[in-house]
Write a protein that holds these residues in place. Structure first.
Motif, PDB file in Angstrom:
ATOM      1  N   PRO A  31      -3.931  26.544 -56.999  1.00  0.00           N
ATOM      2  CA  PRO A  31      -2.948  26.167 -55.975  1.00  0.00           C
ATOM      3  C   PRO A  31      -2.655  27.307 -54.997  1.00  0.00           C
ATOM      4  N   ILE A  32      -2.416  26.934 -53.773  1.00  0.00           N
ATOM      5  CA  ILE A  32      -2.079  27.905 -52.731  1.00  0.00           C
ATOM      6  C   ILE A  32      -0.571  28.109 -52.748  1.00  0.00           C
ATOM      7  N   PRO A  33      -0.104  29.321 -53.019  1.00  0.00           N
ATOM      8  CA  PRO A  33       1.347  29.538 -52.990  1.00  0.00           C
ATOM      9  C   PRO A  33       1.879  29.378 -51.574  1.00  0.00           C
ATOM     10  N   VAL A  34       2.845  28.514 -51.407  1.00  0.00           N
ATOM     11  CA  VAL A  34       3.410  28.253 -50.081  1.00  0.00           C
ATOM     12  C   VAL A  34       4.044  29.509 -49.516  1.00  0.00           C
ATOM     13  N   VAL A  35       4.688  30.297 -50.352  1.00  0.00           N
ATOM     14  CA  VAL A  35       5.385  31.489 -49.868  1.00  0.00           C
ATOM     15  C   VAL A  35       4.418  32.440 -49.163  1.00  0.00           C
ATOM     16  N   ASN A  36       3.155  32.476 -49.571  1.00  0.00           N
ATOM     17  CA  ASN A  36       2.195  33.392 -48.970  1.00  0.00           C
ATOM     18  C   ASN A  36       1.729  32.950 -47.590  1.00  0.00           C
ATOM     19  N   LEU A  37       1.993  31.728 -47.207  1.00  0.00           N
ATOM     20  CA  LEU A  37       1.564  31.282 -45.886  1.00  0.00           C
ATOM     21  C   LEU A  37       2.374  31.923 -44.765  1.00  0.00           C
ATOM     22  N   MET A  38       3.485  32.525 -45.086  1.00  0.00           N
ATOM     23  CA  MET A  38       4.337  33.072 -44.040  1.00  0.00           C
ATOM     24  C   MET A  38       4.268  34.597 -43.953  1.00  0.00           C
ATOM     25  N   THR A  39       3.400  35.257 -44.710  1.00  0.00           N
ATOM     26  CA  THR A  39       3.359  36.718 -44.690  1.00  0.00           C
ATOM     27  C   THR A  39       2.126  37.221 -43.952  1.00  0.00           C
ATOM     28  N   LEU A  40       2.272  38.325 -43.288  1.00  0.00           N
ATOM     29  CA  LEU A  40       1.148  38.936 -42.576  1.00  0.00           C
ATOM     30  C   LEU A  40       0.798  40.295 -43.174  1.00  0.00           C
ATOM     31  N   THR A  41       1.280  40.598 -44.389  1.00  0.00           N
ATOM     32  CA  THR A  41       1.121  41.938 -44.947  1.00  0.00           C
ATOM     33  C   THR A  41      -0.212  42.146 -45.648  1.00  0.00           C
ATOM     34  N   ASN A  42      -0.959  41.108 -45.936  1.00  0.00           N
ATOM     35  CA  ASN A  42      -2.231  41.231 -46.632  1.00  0.00           C
ATOM     36  C   ASN A  42      -3.366  41.197 -45.617  1.00  0.00           C
ATOM     37  N   GLN A  43      -4.411  41.980 -45.848  1.00  0.00           N
ATOM     38  CA  GLN A  43      -5.517  42.021 -44.898  1.00  0.00           C
ATOM     39  C   GLN A  43      -6.409  40.787 -44.981  1.00  0.00           C
ATOM     40  N   ASN A  44      -6.427  40.109 -46.103  1.00  0.00           N
ATOM     41  CA  ASN A  44      -7.280  38.940 -46.290  1.00  0.00           C
ATOM     42  C   ASN A  44      -6.502  37.678 -45.910  1.00  0.00           C
ATOM     43  N   PHE A  45      -6.396  37.384 -44.608  1.00  0.00           N
ATOM     44  CA  PHE A  45      -5.630  36.231 -44.164  1.00  0.00           C
ATOM     45  C   PHE A  45      -6.343  35.530 -43.019  1.00  0.00           C
ATOM     46  N   PHE A  46      -5.928  34.312 -42.757  1.00  0.00           N
ATOM     47  CA  PHE A  46      -6.378  33.634 -41.550  1.00  0.00           C
ATOM     48  C   PHE A  46      -5.206  32.872 -40.959  1.00  0.00           C
ATOM     49  N   ASN A  47      -5.247  32.700 -39.650  1.00  0.00           N
ATOM     50  CA  ASN A  47      -4.168  32.033 -38.938  1.00  0.00           C
ATOM     51  C   ASN A  47      -4.445  30.546 -38.809  1.00  0.00           C
ATOM     52  N   ILE A  48      -3.409  29.762 -38.959  1.00  0.00           N
ATOM     53  CA  ILE A  48      -3.483  28.323 -38.780  1.00  0.00           C
ATOM     54  C   ILE A  48      -2.516  27.970 -37.662  1.00  0.00           C
ATOM     55  N   GLN A  49      -3.034  27.367 -36.610  1.00  0.00           N
ATOM     56  CA  GLN A  49      -2.164  26.859 -35.560  1.00  0.00           C
ATOM     57  C   GLN A  49      -1.912  25.387 -35.834  1.00  0.00           C
ATOM     58  N   VAL A  50      -0.645  25.002 -35.814  1.00  0.00           N
ATOM     59  CA  VAL A  50      -0.276  23.602 -35.965  1.00  0.00           C
ATOM     60  C   VAL A  50       0.238  23.155 -34.602  1.00  0.00           C
ATOM     61  N   VAL A  51      -0.497  22.251 -33.975  1.00  0.00           N
ATOM     62  CA  VAL A  51      -0.230  21.829 -32.605  1.00  0.00           C
ATOM     63  C   VAL A  51       0.449  20.459 -32.638  1.00  0.00           C
ATOM     64  N   SER A  52       1.552  20.343 -31.898  1.00  0.00           N
ATOM     65  CA  SER A  52       2.257  19.061 -31.860  1.00  0.00           C
ATOM     66  C   SER A  52       2.679  18.745 -30.428  1.00  0.00           C
ATOM     67  N   ASN A  53       2.814  17.464 -30.176  1.00  0.00           N
ATOM     68  CA  ASN A  53       3.301  16.980 -28.887  1.00  0.00           C
ATOM     69  C   ASN A  53       4.304  15.873 -29.154  1.00  0.00           C
ATOM     70  N   PHE A  54       5.434  15.946 -28.473  1.00  0.00           N
ATOM     71  CA  PHE A  54       6.505  14.969 -28.631  1.00  0.00           C
ATOM     72  C   PHE A  54       6.719  14.231 -27.319  1.00  0.00           C
ATOM     73  N   ILE A  55       6.999  12.948 -27.391  1.00  0.00           N
ATOM     74  CA  ILE A  55       7.424  12.170 -26.234  1.00  0.00           C
ATOM     75  C   ILE A  55       8.909  11.886 -26.466  1.00  0.00           C
ATOM     76  N   LEU A  56       9.757  12.433 -25.596  1.00  0.00           N
ATOM     77  CA  LEU A  56      11.208  12.380 -25.790  1.00  0.00           C
ATOM     78  C   LEU A  56      11.894  11.705 -24.608  1.00  0.00           C
ATOM     79  N   GLU A  57      12.994  11.016 -24.900  1.00  0.00           N
ATOM     80  CA  GLU A  57      13.760  10.349 -23.845  1.00  0.00           C
ATOM     81  C   GLU A  57      14.596  11.329 -23.034  1.00  0.00           C
ATOM     82  N   PHE A  58      14.987  12.436 -23.650  1.00  0.00           N
ATOM     83  CA  PHE A  58      15.861  13.413 -23.001  1.00  0.00           C
ATOM     84  C   PHE A  58      15.230  14.796 -23.117  1.00  0.00           C
ATOM     85  N   PRO A  59      15.706  15.789 -22.369  1.00  0.00           N
ATOM     86  CA  PRO A  59      15.182  17.149 -22.547  1.00  0.00           C
ATOM     87  C   PRO A  59      15.289  17.594 -24.009  1.00  0.00           C
ATOM     88  N   ALA A  60      14.479  18.567 -24.385  1.00  0.00           N
ATOM     89  CA  ALA A  60      14.293  18.951 -25.788  1.00  0.00           C
ATOM     90  C   ALA A  60      15.534  19.518 -26.468  1.00  0.00           C
TER      91      ALA A  60
END
Length: 130
Positions: free
Chosen positions: A24-53
């Protein structure tokens, strides 16, 4: 119309330093940048909203674990007026340091207004191994 228009992950294949032993992938480790063996994941989202954000909140989960608290949409997001609605783009950056071949990362995003759930969407990143 208040909805999540699209939601997907983006990772450069050159960045994937995956080990052979699945566990299992520890969730807590997804938010740290202290280890040299890492890769970045971009999560891209788009919202359609009735009013400003300013009136909306979002929350992101990874493998059913809350990785971002419920937060207001940032005011500096790229937005476009489309008729009576607003199209709002957001990119969230996560870092993985304990990922393994042949596993998957399931991301969920939820859109809220006044603590009422308006929409939710799921995307899965498959970590393919040889």
């Amino acid at each position: 119309m208040n909805k999540i228009n699209y939601f997907y992950t983006s990772v450069s294949e050159e960045q994937l330093p995956l080990t052979e032993n699945p566990r299992p992938i520890p969730v807590v480790n997804l938010m740290t940048l202290t280890n040299q063996n890492f890769f970045n994941i971009q999560v891209v989202s788009n919202f359609i909203l009735e009013f400003p954000a300013i009136n909306y909140e979002y929350q992101i989960f990874l493998n059913n674990e809350n990785v971002t608290p419920k937060s207001k949409l940032p005011l500096n997001l790229e937005k476009f007026k489309i008729g009576e609605n607003y199209s709002v783009n957001m990119v969230s950056l996560f870092t993985s340091i304990n990922s393994y071949k042949n596993e998957s990362l399931k991301f969920d995003i939820k859109l809220f207004k006044d603590d009422i759930l308006l929409d939710e969407m799921t995307t899965i990143l498959y970590l393919k191994g040889e």
